[in-house]
Scaffold this motif. Structure first.
Motif, PDB file in Angstrom:
ATOM      1  N   PRO A 194       0.824  -1.223   0.000  1.00 53.14           N
ATOM      2  CA  PRO A 194       0.000   0.000   0.000  1.00 53.14           C
ATOM      3  C   PRO A 194       0.851   1.264   0.000  1.00 53.14           C
ATOM      4  N   MET A 195       1.686   1.394  -1.017  1.00 54.20           N
ATOM      5  CA  MET A 195       2.581   2.547  -1.098  1.00 54.20           C
ATOM      6  C   MET A 195       2.669   3.042  -2.539  1.00 54.20           C
ATOM      7  N   LEU A 196       3.035   4.317  -2.689  1.00 52.62           N
ATOM      8  CA  LEU A 196       3.256   4.930  -3.996  1.00 52.62           C
ATOM      9  C   LEU A 196       4.761   4.961  -4.225  1.00 52.62           C
ATOM     10  N   LEU A 197       5.268   4.020  -4.992  1.00 53.32           N
ATOM     11  CA  LEU A 197       6.716   3.858  -5.140  1.00 53.32           C
ATOM     12  C   LEU A 197       7.234   4.284  -6.505  1.00 53.32           C
ATOM     13  N   VAL A 401       6.786  14.299  -4.215  1.00 51.03           N
ATOM     14  CA  VAL A 401       5.399  13.845  -4.054  1.00 51.03           C
ATOM     15  C   VAL A 401       4.420  14.649  -4.897  1.00 51.03           C
ATOM     16  N   GLY A 402       4.903  15.606  -5.683  1.00 47.29           N
ATOM     17  CA  GLY A 402       4.032  16.339  -6.595  1.00 47.29           C
ATOM     18  C   GLY A 402       3.366  17.568  -6.029  1.00 47.29           C
ATOM     19  N   GLY A 403       3.852  18.060  -4.882  1.00 49.24           N
ATOM     20  CA  GLY A 403       3.308  19.298  -4.329  1.00 49.24           C
ATOM     21  C   GLY A 403       1.893  19.146  -3.798  1.00 49.24           C
ATOM     22  N   LEU A 423       2.752   7.626   2.171  1.00 48.87           N
ATOM     23  CA  LEU A 423       2.636   6.494   1.257  1.00 48.87           C
ATOM     24  C   LEU A 423       3.819   6.427   0.293  1.00 48.87           C
ATOM     25  N   CYS A 424       4.517   7.536   0.109  1.00 51.35           N
ATOM     26  CA  CYS A 424       5.737   7.539  -0.701  1.00 51.35           C
ATOM     27  C   CYS A 424       6.973   7.174   0.121  1.00 51.35           C
ATOM     28  N   GLY A 425       6.791   6.894   1.410  1.00 48.30           N
ATOM     29  CA  GLY A 425       7.900   6.446   2.244  1.00 48.30           C
ATOM     30  C   GLY A 425       8.593   7.539   3.024  1.00 48.30           C
ATOM     31  N   TYR A 426       7.996   8.729   3.116  1.00 43.94           N
ATOM     32  CA  TYR A 426       8.612   9.834   3.842  1.00 43.94           C
ATOM     33  C   TYR A 426       8.079   9.905   5.273  1.00 43.94           C
TER      34      TYR A 426
END
Length: 524
Positions: A194-197, A401-403, A423-426
């Motif tokens: 469940p992440m945006l990688l 992450v696209g702002g 979700l991007c791991g930050y």
């Protein structure tokens, strides 16, 4: 960490090769992000239908990558074929990879730095207790506009039913067990991370279906059983302080309150250098004149124009684009920063990617303690979030992450940014001593509009994040809330305090209802 995960943590991560299905020649961007991974691939094969450079031979970027290879760097190979042969060529490249797992990306994709690390951890840890090897790992993709700002995202389905369809594979990125490309009806685990990688431009050209071929082979030939996977917690940053902080203040017709905020910003304690960017979002009052007069106390103040379209997220994005600092802090024009606000924010930034501060209503809105916003460490819904009125993030994280998502209007954009970053791991952390004196809405109409917008955004957030684990309220809670609203209609005429409470609750519930209709979900 449970016993199974503790035992698996001693097992080395499986090696990964990468195949890039590249119809139109966007593979260079993908390869460069793969070379910067925290867990390096053993090899990268770009399968492309793009024509070779005039005269034949490798493209200039291929020579540049090969000449800059360091010890231990993966081999990079480019395979050219006819467009109609891209799918079979991707399967052949995956079969020939010298690694137990093969990650499949599309040309132009940008793998976030921890992408392969999370995929390999899921391949190692996600098989459950049944002993079935992990055959397919899916992760989400973050869609970006041409200007690099967020344009939505896709997450793999957490459903425990049938295995993913070709359409599911097309939407995301995935990892396959190489030996299963030849297997027939072998039982294997299927893991959804469940992440945006992976970052992906939403206007990517060409036929992305060619990237499906290896995954479809596994889906068709293996019996896939769904297993869960819990990503590890994000690691803190390296402890370095920002070199320069850019404070972004979005404002639209804020002449009445802006001067107090700029005065507070001019009196910040601490030694970290900072600039202030007042982003004018189409003001028709004296906002710009107020900002110009504040230069006497704020030498590094600039006014940034964002008057073409209303929206706080748009204004904040314009501020980020104009920022010279490596850390960007955000506050609102109708609030007042405590003298130690910026120092506390930058101290917390040493260990976090995104920071949220505390909001205090006692100074600007005394007597309304019942409306004090919950601190970040007391939030219980889904993931913690930093409120837009008091937050900050490293500029490279905002870019990754696209702002701010400009589709959110009047609320929810701060929850979306914090959740998307996690979700991007930050790492998102709370700095309770970074205090912002917060002003509540006084007029009933303005309060109702704010809560209505919060309700609308709640439904949008549920539609976007339900696959990541964001759950709607239980049915009994929904019934109790609406019953309360009906029973307390007399509060509208009993007293101003009771009327204000009714407006707050009623407008938000009405926003939930309207948002559910707009988003096609049930979030009541």
């Amino acid at each position: 960490m449970d016993g199974a995960h503790a035992k698996d943590a001693d097992t080395p991560l499986p090696r990964i090769a990468v195949v890039v299905a590249d119809p139109d020649g966007g593979g260079e961007r993908t390869v460069r992000t793969l070379l910067a991974q925290t867990v390096r691939p053993v090899s990268v094969t770009v399968v492309t239908a793009a024509p070779a450079p005039p005269g034949g031979g490798p493209a200039p970027w291929e020579d540049g990558i090969r000449s800059s290879r360091t010890a231990g760097a993966p081999t990079v190979r480019v395979v050219r074929c006819a467009r109609e042969e891209l799918g079979p060529a991707c399967v052949e490249a995956a079969r020939n990879a010298r690694a137990p797992y093969v990650a499949v990306l599309r040309g132009g994709d940008e793998a976030l730095p921890h992408c392969l690390e999370h995929l390999s951890r899921a391949a190692r840890d996600g098989g459950g207790d049944g002993g079935a090897p992990v055959g397919l790992v899916q992760c989400g993709t973050l869609g970006l506009r041409d200007d690099g700002l967020v344009d939505g995202f896709t997450l793999p389905s957490p459903a425990t039913g049938s295995p993913p369809s070709p359409g599911d594979l097309l939407d995301g990125a995935y990892l396959v067990r190489r030996e299963l490309l030849e297997a027939d009806r072998v039982t294997a685990a299927w893991v959804a991370v469940p992440m945006l990688l992976v970052r992906r431009r939403t206007g990517t050209a060409g036929n992305p279906a060619v990237a499906l071929e290896p995954g479809v082979r596994v889906v068709r030939r293996a019996r896939l059983v769904r297993h869960g996977y819990r990503p590890p917690a994000a690691a803190p940053r390296d402890g370095s302080a920002p070199r320069l902080v850019s404070v972004v203040v979005p404002v639209r017709n804020g002449a009445r309150t802006l001067a107090a905020q700029l005065t507070a910003l001019s009196r910040q304690a601490g030694t970290v250098p900072y600039e202030v960017l007042v982003v004018d979002n189409g003001s028709t009052d004296a906002t710009r004149e107020v900002a110009e007069r504040a230069r006497a106390g704020l030498r590094d103040l600039r006014v940034v124009d964002a008057s073409d379209r209303p929206g706080e997220s748009l204004a904040r994005n314009r501020g980020v684009a104009a920022a010279r600092g490596d850390f960007v802090a955000f506050c609102d024009a109708d609030d007042v920063a405590d003298s130690g606000w910026l120092a506390a924010m930058t101290e917390a930034a040493k260990e976090a990617d995104l920071v949220g501060g505390g909001l205090d209503t006692s100074v600007l809105s005394p007597g309304r303690a019942d409306e004090q916003p919950l601190p970040m460490d007391a939030q219980t819904d889904f993931l913690p979030f930093a409120r837009g009125a008091n937050c900050g993030a490293w500029k490279d994280v905002l870019t990754a992450v696209g702002g701010w998502d400009e589709r959110y209007r009047g609320g929810g954009e701060d929850m979306d940014l914090s959740w998307r970053a996690q979700l991007c791991g930050y790492l998102v952390r709370y700095a309770g001593d970074a205090t912002m004196h917060y002003r509540l809405r006084d007029e009933p109409a303005a309060l109702a509009r704010q809560k209505w917008n919060y309700g609308l955004s709640g439904a949008r957030l549920y539609a976007a994040y339900r696959r990541a684990g964001f759950q709607r309220r239980e049915g009994r809670v929904v019934v109790m809330n609406w019953c309360w609203l009906v029973l307390h209609v007399p509060d509208l005429v009993r007293s101003p305090a009771l009327r204000r409470r009714y407006v707050r609750y009623g407008a938000r519930l009405a926003g939930f209802l309207a948002g559910s209709a707009r988003q096609g979900v049930r979030y009541l």
